[in-house]
Design a protein around this motif. Structure first.
Motif, PDB file in Angstrom:
ATOM      1  N   UNK A 120       6.029  40.143  85.504  1.00  0.00           N
ATOM      2  CA  UNK A 120       7.139  40.383  86.426  1.00  0.00           C
ATOM      3  C   UNK A 120       8.499  40.226  85.757  1.00  0.00           C
ATOM      4  N   UNK A 121       8.595  39.361  84.742  1.00  0.00           N
ATOM      5  CA  UNK A 121       9.871  39.193  84.044  1.00  0.00           C
ATOM      6  C   UNK A 121      10.272  40.460  83.307  1.00  0.00           C
ATOM      7  N   UNK A 122       9.278  41.190  82.777  1.00  0.00           N
ATOM      8  CA  UNK A 122       9.563  42.461  82.123  1.00  0.00           C
ATOM      9  C   UNK A 122      10.237  43.419  83.105  1.00  0.00           C
ATOM     10  N   UNK A 123       9.710  43.474  84.332  1.00  0.00           N
ATOM     11  CA  UNK A 123      10.316  44.333  85.354  1.00  0.00           C
ATOM     12  C   UNK A 123      11.757  43.924  85.624  1.00  0.00           C
ATOM     13  N   UNK A 124      12.008  42.637  85.776  1.00  0.00           N
ATOM     14  CA  UNK A 124      13.368  42.167  86.054  1.00  0.00           C
ATOM     15  C   UNK A 124      14.338  42.627  84.975  1.00  0.00           C
ATOM     16  N   UNK A 125      13.897  42.576  83.737  1.00  0.00           N
ATOM     17  CA  UNK A 125      14.760  42.973  82.627  1.00  0.00           C
ATOM     18  C   UNK A 125      14.944  44.483  82.596  1.00  0.00           C
ATOM     19  N   UNK A 126      13.847  45.234  82.716  1.00  0.00           N
ATOM     20  CA  UNK A 126      13.905  46.687  82.565  1.00  0.00           C
ATOM     21  C   UNK A 126      14.567  47.393  83.742  1.00  0.00           C
ATOM     22  N   UNK A 127      14.630  46.743  84.893  1.00  0.00           N
ATOM     23  CA  UNK A 127      15.229  47.379  86.063  1.00  0.00           C
ATOM     24  C   UNK A 127      16.747  47.394  86.033  1.00  0.00           C
ATOM     25  N   UNK A 128      17.339  46.681  85.116  1.00  0.00           N
ATOM     26  CA  UNK A 128      18.794  46.579  85.033  1.00  0.00           C
ATOM     27  C   UNK A 128      19.219  46.924  83.604  1.00  0.00           C
ATOM     28  N   UNK A 129      19.954  48.000  83.438  1.00  0.00           N
ATOM     29  CA  UNK A 129      20.313  48.455  82.094  1.00  0.00           C
ATOM     30  C   UNK A 129      21.089  47.409  81.304  1.00  0.00           C
ATOM     31  N   UNK A 130      21.962  46.662  81.986  1.00  0.00           N
ATOM     32  CA  UNK A 130      22.737  45.645  81.283  1.00  0.00           C
ATOM     33  C   UNK A 130      21.826  44.524  80.789  1.00  0.00           C
ATOM     34  N   UNK A 131      20.922  44.055  81.667  1.00  0.00           N
ATOM     35  CA  UNK A 131      19.976  43.011  81.265  1.00  0.00           C
ATOM     36  C   UNK A 131      19.074  43.502  80.144  1.00  0.00           C
ATOM     37  N   UNK A 132      18.634  44.751  80.248  1.00  0.00           N
ATOM     38  CA  UNK A 132      17.740  45.319  79.247  1.00  0.00           C
ATOM     39  C   UNK A 132      18.400  45.376  77.875  1.00  0.00           C
ATOM     40  N   UNK A 133      19.596  45.937  77.825  1.00  0.00           N
ATOM     41  CA  UNK A 133      20.266  46.073  76.531  1.00  0.00           C
ATOM     42  C   UNK A 133      20.675  44.718  75.963  1.00  0.00           C
ATOM     43  N   UNK A 134      21.058  43.807  76.835  1.00  0.00           N
ATOM     44  CA  UNK A 134      21.408  42.469  76.377  1.00  0.00           C
ATOM     45  C   UNK A 134      20.192  41.786  75.763  1.00  0.00           C
ATOM     46  N   UNK A 135      19.035  41.906  76.425  1.00  0.00           N
ATOM     47  CA  UNK A 135      17.808  41.299  75.906  1.00  0.00           C
ATOM     48  C   UNK A 135      17.423  41.916  74.562  1.00  0.00           C
ATOM     49  N   UNK A 136      17.452  43.228  74.486  1.00  0.00           N
ATOM     50  CA  UNK A 136      17.043  43.897  73.249  1.00  0.00           C
ATOM     51  C   UNK A 136      17.945  43.487  72.091  1.00  0.00           C
ATOM     52  N   UNK A 137      19.251  43.436  72.356  1.00  0.00           N
ATOM     53  CA  UNK A 137      20.210  43.089  71.301  1.00  0.00           C
ATOM     54  C   UNK A 137      20.153  41.612  70.926  1.00  0.00           C
ATOM     55  N   UNK A 138      20.144  40.723  71.935  1.00  0.00           N
ATOM     56  CA  UNK A 138      20.320  39.291  71.678  1.00  0.00           C
ATOM     57  C   UNK A 138      19.013  38.524  71.491  1.00  0.00           C
ATOM     58  N   UNK A 139      17.969  38.895  72.209  1.00  0.00           N
ATOM     59  CA  UNK A 139      16.696  38.171  72.130  1.00  0.00           C
ATOM     60  C   UNK A 139      15.732  38.812  71.125  1.00  0.00           C
ATOM     61  N   UNK A 140      15.592  40.158  71.241  1.00  0.00           N
ATOM     62  CA  UNK A 140      14.674  40.834  70.329  1.00  0.00           C
ATOM     63  C   UNK A 140      15.318  41.144  68.979  1.00  0.00           C
ATOM     64  N   UNK A 141      16.648  41.055  68.917  1.00  0.00           N
ATOM     65  CA  UNK A 141      17.398  41.305  67.673  1.00  0.00           C
ATOM     66  C   UNK A 141      17.186  42.728  67.149  1.00  0.00           C
ATOM     67  N   UNK A 142      17.211  43.686  68.078  1.00  0.00           N
ATOM     68  CA  UNK A 142      17.061  45.095  67.743  1.00  0.00           C
ATOM     69  C   UNK A 142      18.357  45.810  68.121  1.00  0.00           C
ATOM     70  N   UNK A 143      18.880  46.687  67.270  1.00  0.00           N
ATOM     71  CA  UNK A 143      20.181  47.302  67.540  1.00  0.00           C
ATOM     72  C   UNK A 143      20.168  48.307  68.693  1.00  0.00           C
ATOM     73  N   UNK A 144      21.250  48.284  69.471  1.00  0.00           N
ATOM     74  CA  UNK A 144      21.490  49.238  70.552  1.00  0.00           C
ATOM     75  C   UNK A 144      22.926  49.740  70.420  1.00  0.00           C
ATOM     76  N   UNK A 145      23.255  50.792  71.167  1.00  0.00           N
ATOM     77  CA  UNK A 145      24.639  51.261  71.202  1.00  0.00           C
ATOM     78  C   UNK A 145      25.518  50.204  71.867  1.00  0.00           C
TER      79      UNK A 145
END
Length: 376
Positions: A120-145
């Motif tokens: 369910x946490x994956x859904x919470x993150x993926x349903x919001x573009x800001x949360x998604x990009x923040x997670x990918x950039x800051x937690x997963x350490x993967x580059x985004x625009x």
């Protein structure tokens, strides 16, 4: 009401005792897989599950949708009917979903009764573009625009000055296939672009002059085993995926590594699509993730390997993931709206595999099916 999907035989299922338990060993054939959502992705998941001896239970507000037509059980009521969601989950051995806009409470309710994959946490993150990009950039350490949150026209003006123009304004939630977004090319476009948002929270993203759009379909099991397909090149028309080519040229494995990095950070179980912008110098920037099987992976159905739908079923049921190496080069083409009227001629083409979704109504922009072609 929970019932047999076959309208000739409608039987109530016995509710099991409420119990939350993570899957500790592979689910045996004959187990029931619950799928939240009844569209074409649910349909193809159900077909893949049946090949492995599973039965599927579809939860869909619409009666006899594409997925239910090929599944044993269906429940038809709203996602907000928490008692019905709980009953549905209790009647299954594991629960998954075919689209990422499942309401948060629905997902949490299902997860309280049975293992829900992805979580369910994956859904919470993926349903919001800001949360998604923040997670990918800051937690997963993967580059985004580069991106900025936007909650007012004043925020938008500040964000355009920070990121520069052109830039792309998108709703934070529920946008897909180009809906809920505007390109801002000059300051004169700002008021109109904000009006398109209708006051909804938004995100401004830097405009990326990409060379091509590519994606990776990968899976992760609860044991940590991972598998990924070759890189996929995607071509869009009118913001809707038109064609996917795989394996794509110049696949050096970096995209698969980044996709797995994100999945590991999410403690992800199941198939996930990761979409990238590839720049002229080869740099990869994540555009977005989709926590489910994905349109750009449909070619796997006829490529001579485990397809993405079976891969997802294997992952969520604790089975070995299997071989993801295609035996042929493939091209997938979506059938949008009236494209489906050419089914007869498509069915005659050599090295072509036709997949129709069984939707009742043909509408402009609606995905009605797809064709996979062996091209090499």
């Amino acid at each position: 009401m929970i019932q047999e999907a076959n309208p000739k035989s409608r039987k109530h299922l016995t509710k099991s005792k409420l119990m939350v338990s993570a899957i500790q060993k592979p689910l045996p054939p004959g187990s029931t897989i619950g799928i939240l959502g009844g569209g074409q992705l649910g349909r193809m998941l159900s077909l893949a599950a049946s090949r492995l001896g599973f039965q599927c239970h579809i939860y869909d507000p619409e009666w006899a949708g594409p997925a239910a037509k090929v599944s044993r059980f269906e429940s038809n009521t709203s996602y907000e009917n928490i008692e019905a969601v709980l009953s549905f989950a209790q009647a299954c051995d594991v629960v998954t979903y075919e689209f990422e806009n499942v309401p948060s409470l629905t997902a949490k309710t299902a997860a309280n009764a049975r293992s829900l994959h992805p979580n369910a946490n994956v859904l919470n993150i993926a349903q919001d573009r800001f949360s998604e990009k923040t997670f990918i950039r800051d937690k997963a350490k993967v580059p985004v625009a580069a991106f900025e949150p936007v909650n007012s026209v004043h925020d938008l003006k500040r964000a355009t000055k920070k990121l520069g123009l052109p830039a792309v304004l998108k709703t934070r939630r529920f946008g897909y296939d180009g809906k809920g977004q505007s390109i801002i090319k000059s300051e004169n476009d700002i008021p109109v672009a904000w009006d398109v948002m209708k006051g909804a929270p938004a995100i401004l993203e830097a405009f990326i002059p990409f060379k091509r759009e590519v994606s990776v379909i990968a899976a992760r099991s609860f044991t940590g085993e991972t598998a990924a397909y070759p890189l996929i090149e995607n071509v869009h028309q009118n913001h809707i995926l038109h064609k996917s080519l795989a394996p794509a040229e110049n696949d050096d494995g970096r995209a698969q590594g980044l996709a797995v990095q994100i999945m590991s950070a999410l403690d992800y179980v199941g198939v996930m699509a990761t979409e990238f912008f590839e720049l002229e110098d080869g740099t990869l920037l994540v555009n977005e993730i989709a926590p489910r099987v994905h349109n750009s992976g449909h070619w796997t159905q006829d490529a001579g390997c485990i397809d993405q739908f079976e891969l997802h079923i294997r992952a969520i049921c604790g089975w070995p993931l299997g071989d993801t190496s295609p035996k042929s080069k493939m091209e997938m083409t979506n059938l949008i709206g009236e494209d489906i009227s050419h089914w007869e001629s498509l069915a005659q083409e050599p090295k072509t595999f036709l997949h129709l979704y069984g939707k009742r109504d043909i509408k402009p922009g609606r995905k009605m099916g797809h064709v996979n072609r062996i091209i090499g």
